[in-house]
Design a protein around this motif. Structure first.
Motif, PDB file in Angstrom:
ATOM      1  N   GLU A  37      47.981  41.837  72.641  1.00 28.69           N
ATOM      2  CA  GLU A  37      47.126  42.909  72.125  1.00 28.69           C
ATOM      3  C   GLU A  37      47.988  43.967  71.455  1.00 28.69           C
ATOM      4  O   GLU A  37      49.000  44.391  71.996  1.00 28.69           O
ATOM      5  CB  GLU A  37      46.316  43.534  73.261  1.00 28.69           C
ATOM      6  N   ARG A  39      47.904  47.828  69.901  1.00 27.32           N
ATOM      7  CA  ARG A  39      47.123  49.067  69.969  1.00 27.32           C
ATOM      8  C   ARG A  39      47.754  50.118  69.073  1.00 27.32           C
ATOM      9  O   ARG A  39      48.966  50.252  69.017  1.00 27.32           O
ATOM     10  CB  ARG A  39      47.092  49.606  71.393  1.00 27.32           C
ATOM     11  N   LYS A  51      42.456  48.623  68.458  1.00 27.87           N
ATOM     12  CA  LYS A  51      43.182  47.514  69.077  1.00 27.87           C
ATOM     13  C   LYS A  51      42.661  46.179  68.578  1.00 27.87           C
ATOM     14  O   LYS A  51      41.515  46.062  68.149  1.00 27.87           O
ATOM     15  CB  LYS A  51      43.139  47.596  70.589  1.00 27.87           C
TER      16      LYS A  51
END
Length: 71
Positions: A37, A39, A51
């Motif tokens: 992920e 962000r 994100k």
């Protein structure tokens, strides 16, 4: 993960600046199915965190090749 690439800046909305940078990541076979992920946020504006998540699909599937002999 490394970030050897330089940051780049470009004009943003409302007189702001958009800063970006390329991150390099080397995935291993054992990481198949893991999620990564990214962000991004701005401490000064108090805006929501942007994100994006991806799931790694890196296992190579074995393909069988058939050889046909011509007589």
């Amino acid at each position: 993960m490394s970030n050897k690439e330089p940051q780049t800046s470009s004009p943003g909305s409302y007189g702001g600046v958009v800063v970006s940078q390329v991150l390099e990541f080397v995935a291993l076979r054992e990481m198949d199915g893991d999620a990564i992920e990214c962000r991004a946020f701005n401490d000064f504006s108090g805006s929501d965190v942007a994100k994006h998540k991806v799931v790694l699909d890196i296992l190579c599937k074995l393909h069988k090749h058939h050889t046909y002999l011509h007589s």
